[in-house]
Design a protein around this motif. Structure first.
Motif, PDB file in Angstrom:
ATOM      1  N   PRO A 185     -22.303   0.835 -20.769  1.00  0.00           N
ATOM      2  CA  PRO A 185     -22.572   2.086 -21.738  1.00  0.00           C
ATOM      3  C   PRO A 185     -21.808   2.272 -22.930  1.00  0.00           C
ATOM      4  O   PRO A 185     -22.493   2.365 -24.040  1.00  0.00           O
ATOM      5  N   PRO A 186     -19.967   2.054 -22.995  1.00  0.00           N
ATOM      6  CA  PRO A 186     -19.683   1.504 -24.503  1.00  0.00           C
ATOM      7  C   PRO A 186     -20.261   0.820 -25.335  1.00  0.00           C
ATOM      8  O   PRO A 186     -20.239   1.364 -26.901  1.00  0.00           O
ATOM      9  N   ILE A 187     -20.544  -0.289 -24.868  1.00  0.00           N
ATOM     10  CA  ILE A 187     -20.529  -1.377 -25.743  1.00  0.00           C
ATOM     11  C   ILE A 187     -22.202  -1.332 -26.096  1.00  0.00           C
ATOM     12  O   ILE A 187     -21.957  -1.368 -27.607  1.00  0.00           O
ATOM     13  N   ILE A 188     -23.116  -0.567 -25.478  1.00  0.00           N
ATOM     14  CA  ILE A 188     -24.773  -0.534 -26.317  1.00  0.00           C
ATOM     15  C   ILE A 188     -24.403   0.069 -27.115  1.00  0.00           C
ATOM     16  O   ILE A 188     -25.226   0.992 -28.165  1.00  0.00           O
ATOM     17  N   LEU A 189     -23.192   1.416 -26.369  1.00  0.00           N
ATOM     18  CA  LEU A 189     -23.448   2.799 -28.205  1.00  0.00           C
ATOM     19  C   LEU A 189     -23.139   2.410 -29.160  1.00  0.00           C
ATOM     20  O   LEU A 189     -23.383   2.632 -30.192  1.00  0.00           O
ATOM     21  N   ASP A 190     -22.267   1.528 -29.044  1.00  0.00           N
ATOM     22  CA  ASP A 190     -20.682   1.089 -30.108  1.00  0.00           C
ATOM     23  C   ASP A 190     -22.227   0.639 -31.320  1.00  0.00           C
ATOM     24  O   ASP A 190     -21.992   0.126 -32.431  1.00  0.00           O
ATOM     25  N   ALA A 191     -23.287  -0.581 -30.673  1.00  0.00           N
ATOM     26  CA  ALA A 191     -24.096  -1.662 -31.202  1.00  0.00           C
ATOM     27  C   ALA A 191     -25.207  -0.732 -31.907  1.00  0.00           C
ATOM     28  O   ALA A 191     -24.981  -0.752 -32.553  1.00  0.00           O
ATOM     29  N   GLY A 192     -25.093   0.444 -31.109  1.00  0.00           N
ATOM     30  CA  GLY A 192     -26.268   1.296 -31.438  1.00  0.00           C
ATOM     31  C   GLY A 192     -25.748   2.211 -32.848  1.00  0.00           C
ATOM     32  O   GLY A 192     -27.151   2.701 -33.696  1.00  0.00           O
ATOM     33  N   TYR A 193     -24.869   2.603 -32.547  1.00  0.00           N
ATOM     34  CA  TYR A 193     -24.685   4.014 -33.158  1.00  0.00           C
ATOM     35  C   TYR A 193     -24.507   2.945 -34.429  1.00  0.00           C
ATOM     36  O   TYR A 193     -24.577   3.650 -35.843  1.00  0.00           O
ATOM     37  N   PHE A 194     -23.715   1.993 -34.735  1.00  0.00           N
ATOM     38  CA  PHE A 194     -23.741   1.376 -36.388  1.00  0.00           C
ATOM     39  C   PHE A 194     -24.444  -0.125 -36.021  1.00  0.00           C
ATOM     40  O   PHE A 194     -23.605  -1.013 -37.032  1.00  0.00           O
ATOM     41  N   LEU A 195     -25.535   0.302 -35.815  1.00  0.00           N
ATOM     42  CA  LEU A 195     -26.478  -0.452 -36.137  1.00  0.00           C
ATOM     43  C   LEU A 195     -26.923  -0.938 -37.514  1.00  0.00           C
ATOM     44  O   LEU A 195     -27.380   0.104 -38.133  1.00  0.00           O
ATOM     45  N   PRO A 196     -27.092  -1.541 -38.320  1.00  0.00           N
ATOM     46  CA  PRO A 196     -27.671  -1.497 -39.554  1.00  0.00           C
ATOM     47  C   PRO A 196     -29.049  -1.989 -39.507  1.00  0.00           C
ATOM     48  O   PRO A 196     -30.100  -2.254 -39.195  1.00  0.00           O
ATOM     49  N   ILE A 197     -29.515  -0.668 -40.032  1.00  0.00           N
ATOM     50  CA  ILE A 197     -30.587  -0.055 -39.900  1.00  0.00           C
ATOM     51  C   ILE A 197     -32.530  -0.364 -40.678  1.00  0.00           C
ATOM     52  O   ILE A 197     -33.158  -0.800 -40.366  1.00  0.00           O
ATOM     53  N   ARG A 198     -31.448  -1.047 -41.275  1.00  0.00           N
ATOM     54  CA  ARG A 198     -32.144  -1.323 -42.824  1.00  0.00           C
ATOM     55  C   ARG A 198     -32.308  -2.758 -42.397  1.00  0.00           C
ATOM     56  O   ARG A 198     -33.448  -2.992 -42.441  1.00  0.00           O
ATOM     57  N   VAL A 247     -30.969 -12.567 -32.822  1.00  0.00           N
ATOM     58  CA  VAL A 247     -30.474 -12.480 -31.594  1.00  0.00           C
ATOM     59  C   VAL A 247     -29.833 -11.369 -31.471  1.00  0.00           C
ATOM     60  O   VAL A 247     -29.920 -11.302 -29.833  1.00  0.00           O
ATOM     61  N   PHE A 248     -28.702 -10.623 -32.389  1.00  0.00           N
ATOM     62  CA  PHE A 248     -28.441  -9.294 -31.362  1.00  0.00           C
ATOM     63  C   PHE A 248     -29.806  -7.948 -30.646  1.00  0.00           C
ATOM     64  O   PHE A 248     -29.667  -7.421 -30.052  1.00  0.00           O
ATOM     65  N   GLY A 249     -30.409  -8.081 -32.265  1.00  0.00           N
ATOM     66  CA  GLY A 249     -31.691  -6.955 -31.470  1.00  0.00           C
ATOM     67  C   GLY A 249     -32.701  -7.663 -30.462  1.00  0.00           C
ATOM     68  O   GLY A 249     -32.632  -7.362 -29.730  1.00  0.00           O
ATOM     69  N   GLU A 250     -32.625  -8.738 -30.086  1.00  0.00           N
ATOM     70  CA  GLU A 250     -33.401  -9.576 -29.184  1.00  0.00           C
ATOM     71  C   GLU A 250     -32.553  -9.178 -27.973  1.00  0.00           C
ATOM     72  O   GLU A 250     -33.184  -9.023 -27.169  1.00  0.00           O
ATOM     73  N   SER A 251     -31.818  -9.558 -27.897  1.00  0.00           N
ATOM     74  CA  SER A 251     -30.412  -9.289 -27.250  1.00  0.00           C
ATOM     75  C   SER A 251     -30.949  -7.594 -26.374  1.00  0.00           C
ATOM     76  O   SER A 251     -30.361  -7.704 -24.527  1.00  0.00           O
TER      77      SER A 251
END
Length: 593
Positions: free
Chosen positions: A65-78, A157-161
């Motif tokens: 969960p911490p890894i996914i939350l960090d990736a989702g919270y700072f996900l480049p939206i555009r 690649v990251f979005g797919e993962s």
């Protein structure tokens, strides 16, 4: 004490890795951590103790969960929203292709008598194919962040993962249930498709609900700034646990929760709370990533293993072949609909960057001990993980340099670039409106308008939606500069009634701080949208033209307002100067007395 020692031991290689530039330029950090795990596991086994293994519950409930939350919270939206169609194609269709391609060919391999695996049925091979087909976000983050690949390839690649978790979980559960039942009907296949949409969309819905709750709660934390970061972490983890409790996608819930809450929470909380959230998430995810790779090495030493050369080597080859064929075939279709095409170099990096990691290992551990092929599957999964992380992870940087693949731009975009980017978005929205084509920019503008009109009023505290923020900010800076000029004696003692700001020689403008620069950026972006909404009533129409008199009236009103505003500012400055003169005379008289 045991947890503290483990954390300290695992953090030391992480620190030493970045102190040796030559090592970090050749070996990815994930490879070093796995090697440390192998050494620790071997040492524990030599002294006669039982090495700890990466428990699935520990992985899914505490480390992931911490890894996914960090990736989702700072996900480049555009970039994510602009490429979401391509990401979904790779995540859904690509994962299905890899699972069935590998499962079918491995089943055909097992039918060869010389292999010695004739007892393996089709459902078991498909179950194994679903486990090793998914790209792992932990491994991708660990490698791609170090090579600084360009934003397009990284987000693909990251979005797919991130998004293929729903497909992997559904396929895993379906094939595990089918293998227990033994028969598969058309109804079961249909229910499996429905289950995929329920798992993925249900996780997104749960995450969005908790994200809105976190944003709404942050409205009332202005008097208790200390606990502001706590709500972000608690609501995110509640979203993950709620999704897992109802057998939905916890990863999708965490991503949705982070993406939804971030813009509203950051508008409510203080700058110090934002800094706390940022660095705590980075620290938490870094420690979890380190523990995952070290536990992976320790669990490899712990075993048990069942080795079959033909099955294991074929699995590694099929992982590469299925990935390459899937990326090439899907890209051929995707490029027909994309404006910015994926080049051959981009396709190669996307295919070569499909790393497997701890998620596949944990799913293998979830198999029941009664499963006849469990040990063989675990051995093959570990081999695939080691091959992708060590071979592909260590060679992807030299290949990027050799192919001269475009890398990520390290510097932040200037304010000028951001303004022109937003301006082009609004311009393209207007072009779509004139042409009558409702495309990406039209719906994006609709969503932004709905968000500003309705959602922000409930989730952001104390925002005045009608005040021209940019003008107010400019007035504030101008008044502050004028006061500084008066105090420094740069203004004359007597100001004429028709003073012009152009006749004043301002002194050097002080350097703007990073916090103030971020505020200016936010205001500029917001006011571009405000100006667009103000001009909506005067938008182009083939049937309506503005009269010249109306345009003259508008210009006259604007000039009158500007003149009145300038006169008001001059009067304020005159009063300030007169007050300062009186105070100076009083001080002089007092001194003479």
């Amino acid at each position: 004490i045991y947890v503290s020692i483990i954390t300290l031991t695992t953090s030391s290689p992480h620190l030493g890795f970045h102190l040796i530039p030559r090592l970090s330029a050749v070996v990815p950090e994930s490879c070093l951590l796995i090697v440390v795990g192998l050494l620790v596991g071997g040492l524990i086994k030599v002294i006669g103790e039982e090495p700890p293994v990466l428990d699935s519950q520990l992985f899914f409930l505490c480390l992931l969960p911490p890894i996914i939350l960090d990736a989702g919270y700072f996900l480049p939206i555009r970039p994510f929203t602009e490429n979401v169609g391509t990401i979904l194609v790779f995540a859904v269709i690509g994962t299905l292709w890899n699972a069935f391609f590998m499962g079918g060919l491995l089943y055909a391999l097992c039918q060869i008598e010389s292999v010695g695996l004739s007892g393996v049925d089709l459902l078991a091979c498909l179950l194994f194919g679903s486990i090793v087909s998914a790209v792992d976000p932990v491994a991708v983050l660990a490698v791609f962040e170090e090579i600084h690949i360009n934003e397009l390839v990284h987000i693909l690649v990251f979005g797919e993962s991130l998004l293929n978790d729903a497909v992997t979980v559904v396929l895993y559960n379906l094939f595990e249930e089918f293998s227990k039942v033994g028969t598969v009907t058309v109804l079961d296949v249909f229910l499996g498709v429905v289950c995929f949409f329920v798992v993925s969309l249900g996780g997104v819905l749960v995450g969005a609900i908790y994200g809105f709750l976190a944003a709404f709660t942050s409205r009332f934390t202005s008097h208790t700034r200390v606990i502001e970061p706590l709500f972000v972490f608690l609501y995110s983890y509640m979203a993950y646990l709620s999704s897992e409790m109802f057998h939905l996608s916890g990863i999708m819930a965490l991503i949705a929760c982070g993406v939804v809450m971030r813009p509203y929470v950051e508008a409510n909380i203080s700058h110090k709370s934002y800094t706390t959230i940022k660095y705590f998430l980075k620290m938490w995810s870094s420690v979890s990533e380190t523990l995952i790779f070290i536990f992976l090495g320790v669990s490899t030493v712990a075993g048990p293993h069942a080795w079959n050369w033909t099955f294991v080597i074929t699995t590694v080859i099929l992982c590469l072949v299925s990935r390459v064929l899937g990326v090439i075939g899907l890209t051929f279709i995707i490029n027909k609909f994309r404006i910015v095409k994926l080049t051959k170099k981009d396709q190669f990096i996307v295919a070569y960057g499909g790393l497997r990691g701890a998620i596949a290992f944990s799913l293998g551990y979830l198999l029941s001990n009664s499963h006849q092929m469990r040990n063989l599957f675990l051995t093959a999964i570990i081999t695939v993980i080691f091959f992708t992380v060590f071979v592909q992870g260590m060679t992807i940087r030299p290949l990027v340099e050799l192919l001269a693949v475009k890398k990520k731009k390290e510097s932040k975009p200037s304010i000028n670039e951001e303004i022109h980017t937003e301006f082009l978005d609004h311009l393209l929205t207007g072009v779509e409106g004139v042409c009558g084509h409702y495309g990406h920019y039209h719906w994006k503008e609709k969503l932004n308008r709905f968000n500003k009109t309705y959602v922000k009023r409930w989730l952001i505290a104390g925002e005045n939606f009608k005040e021209p923020e940019l003008i107010a900010f400019y007035r504030k800076m101008e008044l502050k500069q004028a006061i500084m000029m008066v105090e420094s004696g740069q203004l004359p003692s007597v100001l004429p009634s028709t003073i012009s700001m152009q006749n004043i020689q301002p002194r050097a403008i002080p350097r703007v701080s990073k916090k103030r620069e971020e505020e200016i950026r936010r205001i500029l972006r917001a006011n571009l949208q405000n100006n667009k909404q103000k001009m909506r009533s005067r938008s182009y129409s083939r049937h309506t033209l503005f009269d010249a008199d109306e345009e003259d009236n508008v210009s006259e009103v604007r000039l009158r307002k500007t003149k009145m505003e300038m006169e008001r500012r001059v009067s304020v400055m005159e009063r300030r100067v007169s007050v300062m003169e009186r105070e100076g005379r009083c001080d002089g008289e007092g001194g003479s007395v």
